[in-house]
Design a protein around this motif. Structure first.
Motif, PDB file in Angstrom:
ATOM      1  N   TRP A 118      70.080  55.130  41.120  1.00 43.35           N
ATOM      2  CA  TRP A 118      68.916  55.566  40.598  1.00 43.35           C
ATOM      3  C   TRP A 118      68.705  56.945  41.194  1.00 43.35           C
ATOM      4  CZ3 TRP A 118      66.556  53.725  36.676  1.00 43.35           C
ATOM      5  CH2 TRP A 118      66.642  52.134  36.468  1.00 43.35           C
ATOM      6  N   HIS A 119      68.304  57.936  40.457  1.00 47.15           N
ATOM      7  CA  HIS A 119      68.080  59.307  40.878  1.00 47.15           C
ATOM      8  C   HIS A 119      67.316  60.036  39.587  1.00 47.15           C
ATOM      9  CE1 HIS A 119      71.814  59.794  38.241  1.00 47.15           C
ATOM     10  NE2 HIS A 119      71.193  61.178  38.323  1.00 47.15           N
ATOM     11  N   SER A 120      66.940  61.111  40.027  1.00 47.95           N
ATOM     12  CA  SER A 120      66.431  62.143  38.922  1.00 47.95           C
ATOM     13  C   SER A 120      67.058  63.647  39.221  1.00 47.95           C
ATOM     14  CB  SER A 120      64.852  62.466  39.399  1.00 47.95           C
ATOM     15  OG  SER A 120      64.126  61.386  38.936  1.00 47.95           O
ATOM     16  N   ASP A 121      67.276  64.065  37.891  1.00 48.95           N
ATOM     17  CA  ASP A 121      67.961  65.485  38.175  1.00 48.95           C
ATOM     18  C   ASP A 121      66.757  66.513  38.153  1.00 48.95           C
ATOM     19  OD1 ASP A 121      70.567  64.490  37.622  1.00 48.95           O
ATOM     20  OD2 ASP A 121      70.061  64.526  35.353  1.00 48.95           O
ATOM     21  N   ASP A 122      66.397  66.749  39.524  1.00 53.09           N
ATOM     22  CA  ASP A 122      65.186  67.385  39.957  1.00 53.09           C
ATOM     23  C   ASP A 122      65.671  68.379  41.143  1.00 53.09           C
ATOM     24  OD1 ASP A 122      65.325  65.526  41.783  1.00 53.09           O
ATOM     25  OD2 ASP A 122      63.410  64.743  42.002  1.00 53.09           O
ATOM     26  N   GLU A 123      66.979  68.800  41.307  1.00 50.90           N
ATOM     27  CA  GLU A 123      67.213  69.720  42.391  1.00 50.90           C
ATOM     28  C   GLU A 123      66.576  71.124  41.905  1.00 50.90           C
ATOM     29  OE1 GLU A 123      69.916  66.349  42.233  1.00 50.90           O
ATOM     30  OE2 GLU A 123      69.717  68.001  40.752  1.00 50.90           O
ATOM     31  N   ALA A 124      66.230  71.789  42.797  1.00 50.78           N
ATOM     32  CA  ALA A 124      65.497  73.062  42.740  1.00 50.78           C
ATOM     33  C   ALA A 124      66.213  74.193  41.960  1.00 50.78           C
ATOM     34  CB  ALA A 124      65.393  73.726  44.316  1.00 50.78           C
ATOM     35  N   SER A 125      67.656  74.025  41.825  1.00 56.56           N
ATOM     36  CA  SER A 125      68.407  74.704  40.928  1.00 56.56           C
ATOM     37  C   SER A 125      68.280  74.523  39.568  1.00 56.56           C
ATOM     38  CB  SER A 125      69.946  74.883  41.521  1.00 56.56           C
ATOM     39  OG  SER A 125      70.296  73.379  41.343  1.00 56.56           O
ATOM     40  N   LEU A 126      67.708  73.682  39.166  1.00 57.71           N
ATOM     41  CA  LEU A 126      67.769  73.298  37.858  1.00 57.71           C
ATOM     42  C   LEU A 126      66.087  73.834  37.270  1.00 57.71           C
ATOM     43  CD1 LEU A 126      68.928  69.516  37.726  1.00 57.71           C
ATOM     44  CD2 LEU A 126      70.310  71.698  37.033  1.00 57.71           C
ATOM     45  N   GLY A 127      65.214  74.376  38.122  1.00 56.58           N
ATOM     46  CA  GLY A 127      64.020  74.814  37.567  1.00 56.58           C
ATOM     47  C   GLY A 127      63.028  73.538  37.420  1.00 56.58           C
ATOM     48  N   ALA A 128      61.921  74.167  36.819  1.00 54.58           N
ATOM     49  CA  ALA A 128      60.846  73.115  36.442  1.00 54.58           C
ATOM     50  C   ALA A 128      61.185  72.655  35.172  1.00 54.58           C
ATOM     51  CB  ALA A 128      59.720  73.973  36.335  1.00 54.58           C
ATOM     52  N   LYS A 129      60.971  71.315  34.865  1.00 56.83           N
ATOM     53  CA  LYS A 129      60.917  70.444  33.478  1.00 56.83           C
ATOM     54  C   LYS A 129      62.476  70.802  32.922  1.00 56.83           C
ATOM     55  CE  LYS A 129      56.059  69.716  33.134  1.00 56.83           C
ATOM     56  NZ  LYS A 129      55.958  69.919  34.759  1.00 56.83           N
ATOM     57  N   PRO A 130      63.581  70.677  33.348  1.00 63.51           N
ATOM     58  CA  PRO A 130      64.783  71.138  32.736  1.00 63.51           C
ATOM     59  C   PRO A 130      65.128  69.919  31.708  1.00 63.51           C
ATOM     60  CG  PRO A 130      65.155  69.591  34.728  1.00 63.51           C
ATOM     61  CD  PRO A 130      63.879  69.888  34.708  1.00 63.51           C
ATOM     62  N   THR A 131      66.038  70.534  30.539  1.00 61.59           N
ATOM     63  CA  THR A 131      66.343  69.747  29.407  1.00 61.59           C
ATOM     64  C   THR A 131      67.818  69.408  29.935  1.00 61.59           C
ATOM     65  OG1 THR A 131      64.976  70.905  27.754  1.00 61.59           O
ATOM     66  CG2 THR A 131      67.130  69.863  26.995  1.00 61.59           C
ATOM     67  N   ILE A 132      68.229  68.107  30.029  1.00 62.88           N
ATOM     68  CA  ILE A 132      69.384  67.826  30.180  1.00 62.88           C
ATOM     69  C   ILE A 132      70.177  67.154  28.948  1.00 62.88           C
ATOM     70  CG2 ILE A 132      70.632  66.217  31.639  1.00 62.88           C
ATOM     71  CD1 ILE A 132      69.400  68.399  33.171  1.00 62.88           C
ATOM     72  N   ALA A 133      71.304  67.660  28.556  1.00 57.86           N
ATOM     73  CA  ALA A 133      71.829  67.042  27.600  1.00 57.86           C
ATOM     74  C   ALA A 133      73.063  66.531  27.749  1.00 57.86           C
ATOM     75  CB  ALA A 133      72.270  68.226  26.431  1.00 57.86           C
ATOM     76  N   SER A 134      73.114  64.784  27.470  1.00 57.08           N
ATOM     77  CA  SER A 134      74.081  64.002  27.875  1.00 57.08           C
ATOM     78  C   SER A 134      74.946  63.444  26.731  1.00 57.08           C
ATOM     79  CB  SER A 134      73.339  63.067  28.691  1.00 57.08           C
ATOM     80  OG  SER A 134      74.228  61.856  29.027  1.00 57.08           O
ATOM     81  N   PHE A 135      76.242  63.875  26.797  1.00 58.92           N
ATOM     82  CA  PHE A 135      76.973  63.445  25.822  1.00 58.92           C
ATOM     83  C   PHE A 135      78.107  62.258  26.365  1.00 58.92           C
ATOM     84  CE2 PHE A 135      81.078  64.209  23.204  1.00 58.92           C
ATOM     85  CZ  PHE A 135      80.511  63.758  22.069  1.00 58.92           C
ATOM     86  N   SER A 136      78.311  61.302  25.719  1.00 60.64           N
ATOM     87  CA  SER A 136      79.111  60.016  25.982  1.00 60.64           C
ATOM     88  C   SER A 136      80.244  59.987  25.046  1.00 60.64           C
ATOM     89  CB  SER A 136      78.411  58.744  26.014  1.00 60.64           C
ATOM     90  OG  SER A 136      77.257  58.860  27.036  1.00 60.64           O
ATOM     91  N   LEU A 137      81.272  59.785  25.668  1.00 61.86           N
ATOM     92  CA  LEU A 137      82.528  59.228  25.064  1.00 61.86           C
ATOM     93  C   LEU A 137      83.358  58.014  25.570  1.00 61.86           C
ATOM     94  CD1 LEU A 137      84.297  62.768  24.841  1.00 61.86           C
ATOM     95  CD2 LEU A 137      83.378  61.468  23.003  1.00 61.86           C
ATOM     96  N   GLY A 138      83.890  57.423  24.849  1.00 64.26           N
ATOM     97  CA  GLY A 138      84.533  56.020  25.370  1.00 64.26           C
ATOM     98  C   GLY A 138      83.785  54.753  25.334  1.00 64.26           C
ATOM     99  N   ASP A 139      83.888  53.965  26.269  1.00 62.50           N
ATOM    100  CA  ASP A 139      83.310  52.702  26.142  1.00 62.50           C
ATOM    101  C   ASP A 139      81.887  52.963  26.275  1.00 62.50           C
ATOM    102  OD1 ASP A 139      83.310  49.793  25.681  1.00 62.50           O
ATOM    103  OD2 ASP A 139      84.525  49.651  27.549  1.00 62.50           O
ATOM    104  N   THR A 140      81.051  51.914  25.721  1.00 57.59           N
ATOM    105  CA  THR A 140      79.817  51.789  25.866  1.00 57.59           C
ATOM    106  C   THR A 140      79.234  51.421  27.065  1.00 57.59           C
ATOM    107  OG1 THR A 140      79.454  51.399  23.445  1.00 57.59           O
ATOM    108  CG2 THR A 140      77.446  50.994  24.882  1.00 57.59           C
ATOM    109  N   ARG A 141      78.352  52.110  27.761  1.00 52.79           N
ATOM    110  CA  ARG A 141      77.528  51.994  28.948  1.00 52.79           C
ATOM    111  C   ARG A 141      76.377  51.925  28.695  1.00 52.79           C
ATOM    112  NH1 ARG A 141      81.059  51.798  33.597  1.00 52.79           N
ATOM    113  NH2 ARG A 141      79.236  51.238  34.745  1.00 52.79           N
TER     114      ARG A 141
END
Length: 303
Positions: free
Chosen positions: A196-219
């Protein structure tokens, strides 16, 4: 016995009787004691015992607790393509956008095999409470800036694989966002995971958009809402969402999602094949914390 003797005995009996004190008479009923419970209180009285004004015994009542009984919310499942506003709060609106089949199966198969064989996968060492541990997955990083999380830094890497450049352009077009960095994760089997985590590091700025692309087996990609302050970090009663991410699926996390939600990919111990997850993001230079008076300022880097 002579009459004089009998007369003398009767006279002595009358004299002795005049010395005896009579016991005070008890008023009220006689007989067996009552079965009613009497409070242990010197001021309380029952029936005609004692004298003076009588008081009624106290009545004891049971009160139900006023704190409401809380129920654990049912986990929601998102499987169909679409835009989802998953919460509204002081931080803003949290949104998910799910695009299954972002790449057709044949193209996704070819890209998966190429990236699995050609990316510089390695196991990163993180630190928790001063102790080092190997991440339960393999990673690599692309970007003009280094990236730090879990007290460990990945060095800048500007040598993008050509397939990743092409894929980044396609993701930018559909998301109407620009990205200058990419974290790649390889889950080798169901034993590999991320907690469990959030992508909230300071280097990502405020309210970042994260695009997550998946390949391979379903998780399964799981999300849980941050608990309110009064729950003191207790996640028992928070909202939860489950998103199965299949081969060729794109998931966008936007708005306040990193402020108000956490996410994870849990271990799945039944038979699972390898999976590649590519998370495109925008990173900014972090402030120089060693220089006195430096304020945090984010300057966008062009991809």
């Amino acid at each position: 016995m002579s009459c004089d003797v009998m007369s003398d005995k009767r006279q002595r009996a009358r004299i002795q009787g005049s010395w005896a004190k009579q016991l005070p008479k008890r008023s009220g009923p006689t007989g067996a004691a009552s079965n009613n419970y009497q409070p242990n209180n010197a001021n309380a009285a029952s029936g005609s015992w004692g004298s003076g004004p009588q008081k009624t015994s106290k009545t004891f009542e049971f009160y139900q607790p006023t704190k409401p009984i809380r129920e654990v919310p049912t986990e929601k499942v998102i499987e169909l393509a679409g835009d989802y506003e998953i919460s509204h709060g002081p931080s803003g609106v949290s949104r998910l956008r799910l695009l299954p089949g972002f790449l057709p199966p044949e193209e996704a198969d070819w890209m998966f095999s190429k990236l699995l064989a050609e990316l510089p996968w390695s196991q990163k060492t993180n630190y928790r409470q001063g102790e080092a541990y190997g991440e339960p997955r393999l990673t690599c990083w692309y970007g003009e800036l280094p990236y730090t999380y879990a007290h460990s830094t990945m060095a800048a890497n500007t040598q993008w694989h050509p397939l990743l450049v092409t894929l980044r352009q396609a993701v930018e077009q559909v998301s109407a966002s620009s990205f200058n960095s990419l974290l790649c994760n390889l889950y080798r089997d169901g034993h590999d995971s991320i907690g469990w985590h959030s992508d909230d590091e300071a280097s990502l700025g405020a309210k970042p958009t994260i695009a997550s692309f998946s390949l391979g087996d379903t998780r399964v990609f799981s999300l849980r809402k941050q608990p309110p302050p009064e729950d003191n970090g207790d996640y028992t009663y928070v909202e939860r969402i489950r998103v199965p991410l299949s081969h060729g699926t794109l998931l966008l996390m936007e708005g306040a999602t990193q402020d108000d939600w956490q996410h994870q990919v849990a271990k799945e111990y039944h038979d699972k094949g390898p999976r590649i997850n590519l998370t495109f993001r925008t990173t900014f230079p972090e402030p120089d914390r060693h220089r006195p008076g430096t304020k945090m300022r984010f300057v966008a880097k062009q991809p």
